[in-house]
Design a protein around this motif. Structure first.
Motif, PDB file in Angstrom:
ATOM      1  N   SER A 101     -11.352 -16.340 -47.677  1.00 34.26           N
ATOM      2  CA  SER A 101     -10.116 -15.543 -47.749  1.00 34.26           C
ATOM      3  C   SER A 101     -10.042 -14.505 -48.749  1.00 34.26           C
ATOM      4  O   SER A 101      -9.214 -13.905 -48.947  1.00 34.26           O
ATOM      5  N   TYR A 104     -10.642 -11.893 -46.422  1.00 34.68           N
ATOM      6  CA  TYR A 104      -9.736 -11.897 -45.158  1.00 34.68           C
ATOM      7  C   TYR A 104      -8.593 -12.868 -45.499  1.00 34.68           C
ATOM      8  O   TYR A 104      -8.559 -14.013 -45.031  1.00 34.68           O
ATOM      9  N   ASN A 106      -5.794 -12.629 -44.225  1.00 33.28           N
ATOM     10  CA  ASN A 106      -4.887 -13.067 -43.124  1.00 33.28           C
ATOM     11  C   ASN A 106      -5.584 -13.776 -42.028  1.00 33.28           C
ATOM     12  O   ASN A 106      -5.204 -13.783 -40.982  1.00 33.28           O
ATOM     13  N   LEU A 107      -6.733 -14.099 -42.161  1.00 36.03           N
ATOM     14  CA  LEU A 107      -7.611 -14.820 -41.139  1.00 36.03           C
ATOM     15  C   LEU A 107      -7.167 -16.384 -41.176  1.00 36.03           C
ATOM     16  O   LEU A 107      -7.159 -16.889 -42.177  1.00 36.03           O
ATOM     17  N   LYS A 108      -6.973 -16.755 -39.912  1.00 39.64           N
ATOM     18  CA  LYS A 108      -6.785 -18.257 -39.638  1.00 39.64           C
ATOM     19  C   LYS A 108      -7.921 -19.096 -40.411  1.00 39.64           C
ATOM     20  O   LYS A 108      -9.247 -18.866 -40.238  1.00 39.64           O
ATOM     21  N   ASN A 109      -7.496 -20.115 -41.208  1.00 40.61           N
ATOM     22  CA  ASN A 109      -8.589 -21.109 -41.638  1.00 40.61           C
ATOM     23  C   ASN A 109      -9.349 -20.188 -42.849  1.00 40.61           C
ATOM     24  O   ASN A 109     -10.228 -20.923 -43.275  1.00 40.61           O
ATOM     25  N   VAL A 148     -11.002 -10.255 -36.290  1.00 40.42           N
ATOM     26  CA  VAL A 148     -10.064 -10.776 -37.081  1.00 40.42           C
ATOM     27  C   VAL A 148      -8.760 -11.476 -36.196  1.00 40.42           C
ATOM     28  O   VAL A 148      -8.215 -12.444 -35.886  1.00 40.42           O
ATOM     29  N   ASN A 149      -8.412 -10.299 -35.639  1.00 43.32           N
ATOM     30  CA  ASN A 149      -7.017 -10.530 -34.608  1.00 43.32           C
ATOM     31  C   ASN A 149      -7.332 -11.470 -33.489  1.00 43.32           C
ATOM     32  O   ASN A 149      -6.549 -12.347 -33.166  1.00 43.32           O
ATOM     33  N   ASN A 152      -7.741 -14.973 -34.730  1.00 43.59           N
ATOM     34  CA  ASN A 152      -6.080 -15.318 -35.108  1.00 43.59           C
ATOM     35  C   ASN A 152      -5.230 -15.681 -33.865  1.00 43.59           C
ATOM     36  O   ASN A 152      -4.565 -16.627 -33.796  1.00 43.59           O
ATOM     37  N   THR A 156      -9.050 -22.799 -32.620  1.00 44.80           N
ATOM     38  CA  THR A 156     -10.347 -22.840 -33.390  1.00 44.80           C
ATOM     39  C   THR A 156     -10.732 -24.306 -33.566  1.00 44.80           C
ATOM     40  O   THR A 156      -9.910 -25.149 -33.336  1.00 44.80           O
TER      41      THR A 156
END
Length: 354
Positions: A101, A104, A106-109, A148-149, A152, A156
């Motif tokens: 994080s 990243y 804004n990346l999920k998880n 990344v997109n 998201n 996952t």
């Protein structure tokens, strides 16, 4: 005691024998490509068939550089270890335990996934389609953003479960870019190519005009050189750090040596890379370690092409093969059968079949 002349004659005889054996084994299995066979630390290059049948350019030709596919991943991993070492006790300091994080947000998880999870494919990321050619030439930054997109927008898995996925190494490429403020391309050039003095190793976009990458072909035992396909610029641009590297078996062997001799990493660094705490399979940092860590292996292929790449070396780099195939039957195990036959001929009771 053997004289130097006798020893040289024996070496030549052994090399002639290996040359004939490799070529006949490739022929028998309807495969084509270029192989470096390493015996007691000395690589021997042996090729068979055409790299580009239409132009009658042979495999092993000095102007041909092969896609390494996933054999690139350990190099990306090695650059991450270099950066961990270089940034100790600075405000950029990070380790295998650092959550991604940081880079990243804004990346999920991302607040649960560590650098180590990316390096061992235990991020839980299962997003697919990195190798489906999108017909667009991406910059490194755009390729990373797309991943990344895509993550998201995709389901996952659980963080800590193993899913082999290019996305993990493309995210590592983005981390290398953010930490250094330079492109992966520049880092690769300075940290790997220049350090080792490599003459035949390039990221796809840097392959000089006087060189060519090979065409891949399919054969299931019938005709040779069928269903031609090659790595497009757009496909290579989608997978920076995970599959956009081109080289020769001999140069790739030099990289493997450099991963433990202090040129790229030293033995302790390589041990760290291949024994990350998040490791739950034989895989860590781009390679599989087997036989009590006495062997290191990696396999690669590229979607919608017939290329197959396999490296299996003793971890001291003294014996093994680097095999870049451009005609296969698209079956990973059949390709490994060819490699294993060569390895058995090289040294019995040393290597593994898979």
């Amino acid at each position: 005691m053997a004289t130097q002349a006798e020893a040289a004659t024996t070496t030549t005889g052994n090399q002639n024998d290996m040359h004939d054996f490799v070529r006949s084994t490739l022929k028998q299995h309807h495969m084509r490509g270029s192989v470096a066979v390493i015996k007691n630390g000395v690589p021997q290059a042996i090729s068979y068939g055409y790299a580009w049948y239409g132009k009658r350019i042979g495999n092993g030709n000095n102007n041909v550089v092969y896609p390494t596919a996933s054999l690139q991943k350990v190099i990306t991993g090695a650059m991450i270890i270099q950066l961990i070492n270089e940034n100790l006790n600075t405000n950029k300091s990070f380790s295998q335990y650092t959550k991604i994080s940081r880079w990243y947000p804004n990346l999920k998880n991302a607040d649960q996934i560590t650098v180590g999870n990316l390096l061992t494919h235990t991020s839980g990321i299962t997003a697919s389609k990195t190798e489906i050619n999108r017909g667009y030439n991406y910059s490194e930054a755009n390729a990373v953003n797309w991943v990344v997109n895509n993550i998201n927008a995709s389901p996952t898995g659980q963080v800590g479960t193993y899913h082999y996925n290019n996305s993990n190494y493309i995210l590592l490429t983005g981390i290398i870019r953010q930490i250094t403020g330079q492109s992966y391309e520049t880092n690769f050039q300075n940290r790997i190519v220049k350090k080792l003095g490599l003459q035949n190793t390039y990221l796809y976009q840097d392959v000089p005009h006087n060189l060519t990458d090979p065409i891949s072909y399919y054969s299931n035992g019938g005709k040779n050189y069928q269903q031609s396909s090659y790595v497009t610029r757009s496909l290579a641009s989608q997978i920076p750090g995970a599959g956009n590297l081109f080289s020769t078996p001999e140069d790739y062997y030099k990289i493997q040596v450099g991963l433990t001799d202090g040129t790229i990493l030293d033995k302790d660094d390589f041990n760290y890379l291949t024994h990350l705490k998040s490791k739950i399979t034989d895989y860590s940092g781009g390679m599989y370690l087997k036989n009590n860590d006495n062997l290191k292996l990696a396999y690669g292929s590229l979607n919608s092409t017939h290329f197959g790449t396999w490296v299996q070396l003793t971890t001291d780099n003294q014996n093994g093969i680097v095999m870049f195939l451009n005609q296969t039957d698209d079956q990973e195990n059949d390709q490994k059968d060819v490699g294993y036959a060569i390895l058995q001929h090289l040294k019995q009771n040393t290597f593994v079949s898979r």
